[in-house]
Enzyme design. Structure first.
Site, PDB file in Angstrom:
ATOM      1  N   ASP A  59      -3.897   0.480  -8.812  1.00  0.00           N
ATOM      2  CA  ASP A  59      -5.309   0.491  -8.411  1.00  0.00           C
ATOM      3  C   ASP A  59      -6.192   0.911  -9.581  1.00  0.00           C
ATOM      4  OD1 ASP A  59      -7.581   0.667  -6.386  1.00  0.00           O
ATOM      5  OD2 ASP A  59      -7.465   2.752  -7.017  1.00  0.00           O
ATOM      6  N   GLU A 131      -1.097  -4.221  -6.045  1.00  0.00           N
ATOM      7  CA  GLU A 131      -1.430  -3.079  -6.897  1.00  0.00           C
ATOM      8  C   GLU A 131      -0.169  -2.412  -7.427  1.00  0.00           C
ATOM      9  OE1 GLU A 131      -5.670  -1.633  -4.894  1.00  0.00           O
ATOM     10  OE2 GLU A 131      -3.769  -0.902  -4.079  1.00  0.00           O
TER      11      GLU A 131
END
Length: 244
Positions: A59, A131
């Site tokens: 992320d 992610e």
């Protein structure tokens, strides 16, 4: 006969045949962890760590890479607009699309219950796995972000034009609605759109924006969104020039 560990490794390699380059790892155990959801580990306690820590890392990396990408691609846009574009580029649904594009949907390692609940199509699981793979790829390349940047830029390219068009359309209409509301008018602007010409493969549309029944702007475009955006921009320009 293969040991259970070797058999699992062979099945994993078979799944990854013909894969996107984002899924080509030196450390296959790291990739396996990135694809492993908590639900799979809960049902298979010997599988080791799930992918949530890698998701956290990915992320952060995606926020950096998307910011760098937009900074380079849109030199004329300011901080506020770049921030909004970055949010759109890394929001859950968009990351889920990236996950499917690179082939993560049916490669995720999910628990049986999660699969029954539609886990392979779940946007939250897809985006989280994407992610995690980003974070794992970064680690697999000795924490060098350059190879990762080369891979994700084409993904960003595939999405950015559509995001910019949608974002621009929404911004124009939102700005005009905010101006209307600032005048104490509670009813939102109404858009009336119609096709006015052009062949079937290249139609032309005209939109009018009305506030409490009074026309405030007009615009044309090759589709309804473009025409409504143009009408909102016309209304904003008239407002600025005090034509009202």
């Amino acid at each position: 006969m293969l040991s259970p560990e070797k058999a699992e490794e062979a099945r994993f390699k078979e799944k990854l045949s013909g894969v996107h380059k984002l899924l080509i790892f030196s450390n296959e155990k790291l990739l396996r962890q990135a694809l492993t959801h908590r639900s799979y580990v809960n049902e298979n306690p010997g599988e080791g760590e799930h992918n949530e820590r890698l998701e956290f890392l990915g992320d952060a990396i995606l926020n950096f890479l998307s910011g760098e990408y937009l900074y380079e691609k849109f030199a004329a846009k300011g901080e506020d607009e770049l921030t909004r574009l970055r949010s759109a580029l890394v929001e859950e649904k968009q990351l889920a699309k990236f996950a499917i594009e690179v082939g993560l949907d049916f490669r995720m390692r999910l628990g049986k219950g999660t699969i029954r609940d539609g886990g392979f199509q779940n946007h939250n699981l897809l985006s989280g796995t994407f992610e995690a793979v980003i974070g794992a790829y970064y680690l697999d390349n000795d924490r060098n972000v350059a190879p990762l940047s080369d891979i994700v830029k084409p993904l960003f390219d595939s999405a950015s034009e559509n995001i910019v068009e949608i974002r621009s359309n929404v911004d124009s209409k939102n700005r005009f609605q905010e101006l209307v509301q600032a005048q104490g008018i509670t009813n939102p602007p109404k858009y009336v759109t119609e096709q006015i010409g052009g062949p079937s493969h290249a139609p032309e549309f005209r939109a009018k924006v009305l506030v409490e029944g009074r026309e405030k702007g007009e615009g044309k475009g090759k589709n309804k969104k473009e025409a409504e955006k143009a009408a909102a921009e016309d209304a904003l320009a008239k407002w600025k020039n005090q034509v009202y």
